[in-house]
Scaffold this motif. Structure first.
Motif: not given
Length: 384
Positions: A55-71
């Motif tokens: 999930p950390y790496v996926l957050i760093l891709t910056n392709v997800f909306p803020a709510w998804a990053m929160l999840v």
């Protein structure tokens, strides 16, 4: 009361632990099983670390909306708890692998969580496992200004409500890693002068400083540099991640030692414990039953009795050796405290917090009644 050279006095000359140790050794020899975790631990380590890092790496891709990053931040919190209970815990006890370098490698996963390996070994391996539930010695119950976790501690008015606010404080556990480790350097160095621990060397203090800076860069600077989230959005995600991790870790650990049956012993006038160490572990620790999947997820920490008696044995073996420990305790007329489920243990923990929040005399009376060793098992149901 002095805390120098605290000793456990086997005044009744109990042979419980030598007999139990012989039986456990026989189990591993007859079944030709290694005491370490082996390949099952490696697979679990990969899974738990992935639950945290993917999930950390996926957050760093910056392709997800803020709510998804929160999840994903919440998922990282679950991953932190999983790594803490199932990976670094065994590794820091030397039970992850037969290879010291493998144990050292996976014990280092604690740095990814914001903790410090040397500090953990002093606080957990040395103080908690040796002086379980002993006030001023076990760091797990000592130094909690808003919580009263044994009847030797001073009672304040706020403790009346600790069964309500304790779980909020539990969620702050991993936040404290950032500052607690620095505070405990001085505390543990003082205990080293009392011959209770080893002091922090200059090298370990250097590792502490560098690892904390690296953690801040990893968890704060990189996400802010590589994504377009605001500082406020990052702060909410960071809070959620740590609260989830701290809540899960704290609750699981508390269910082993702060429930109605177990007790916090009082040292004699010489500062010693008038009990054999292994019997003390039985009297101050409890198990709780649960589905094998739950036990797998929490690193076998529902088998805390087995873990405290044999911390160098990997938790993957606890379901097999638990009946041996239970039967040996029964034969020696010793307690083997065991709750029927995690919810049973949680209810008992809440009741204990309530008791400890009452008037000191009432609490001491209740504690003495509850904690008198009885050759009875709290639950007849097997774990698992």
């Amino acid at each position: 009361m002095t805390t120098t050279n605290v000793k456990f006095l086997n005044k009744d000359k109990s042979t419980f632990f030598p007999v139990l140790r012989t039986r456990i050794e026989r189990y591993f020899q007859e079944n030709e099983i290694c005491k370490s975790g082996g390949s099952p631990m490696l697979g679990k380590a990969i899974f738990m670390l992935s639950l945290y890092l993917v999930p950390y790496v996926l957050i760093l891709t910056n392709v997800f909306p803020a709510w998804a990053m929160l999840v994903m931040s919440g998922m990282m919190g679950i991953g932190i708890a999983g790594v803490g209970m199932s990976v670094m815990h065994d590794a820091n006890h030397g039970s992850f692998s037969t290879s010291p370098w493998v144990n050292n490698l996976f014990s280092g996963s604690l740095y990814l969580l914001g903790g410090n390996v040397y500090n953990w070994k002093v606080q957990h391996n040395t103080l908690h496992h040796t002086y379980t539930n002993i006030d001023q010695l076990d760091s797990d119950i000592t130094g909690k200004p808003f919580l009263r976790l044994c009847d030797q501690q001073r009672l304040h008015k706020m403790h009346r409500y600790q069964h309500l606010y304790a779980f909020v404080l539990y969620g702050l556990m991993t936040f404290s890693f950032l500052v607690k480790d620095f505070r405990q350097v001085g505390e543990f160095n003082r205990k080293a002068k009392q011959k209770l621990t080893k002091s922090f060397s200059a090298r370990e203090i250097g590792i502490l400083l560098v690892s904390k800076l690296m953690y801040v860069f990893f968890v704060c600077v990189l996400p802010l540099l590589m994504t377009d989230i605001t500082f406020g959005q990052w702060a909410i995600g960071f809070l959620l991640m740590n609260f989830v991790a701290g809540f899960v870790l704290s609750v699981i650990f508390q269910l082993a030692h702060i429930i109605e049956e177990v007790h916090s012993p009082i040292r004699n006038d010489q500062g010693n414990i008038e009990n054999a160490w292994a019997i003390h572990q039985l009297e101050s620790t409890a198990n709780f039953s649960g589905h094998w999947l739950m036990s797998w997820c929490i690193g076998g920490l529902n088998y805390q009795i087995e873990h405290h008696l044999f911390p160098s044995i990997s938790h993957v073996h606890y379901p097999a050796i638990a009946p041996i420990v239970q039967e040996t305790a029964r034969q020696f007329g010793l307690p083997y405290y065991q709750k029927t489920s995690i919810f049973d243990a949680l209810g008992s923990h809440i009741n204990m917090l309530k008791k400890l929040g009452r008037h000191a005399e009432q609490t001491v009376t209740a504690q003495r009644v509850v904690c008198t060793p009885q050759p009875v098992i709290s639950s007849s149901q097997p774990i698992g």
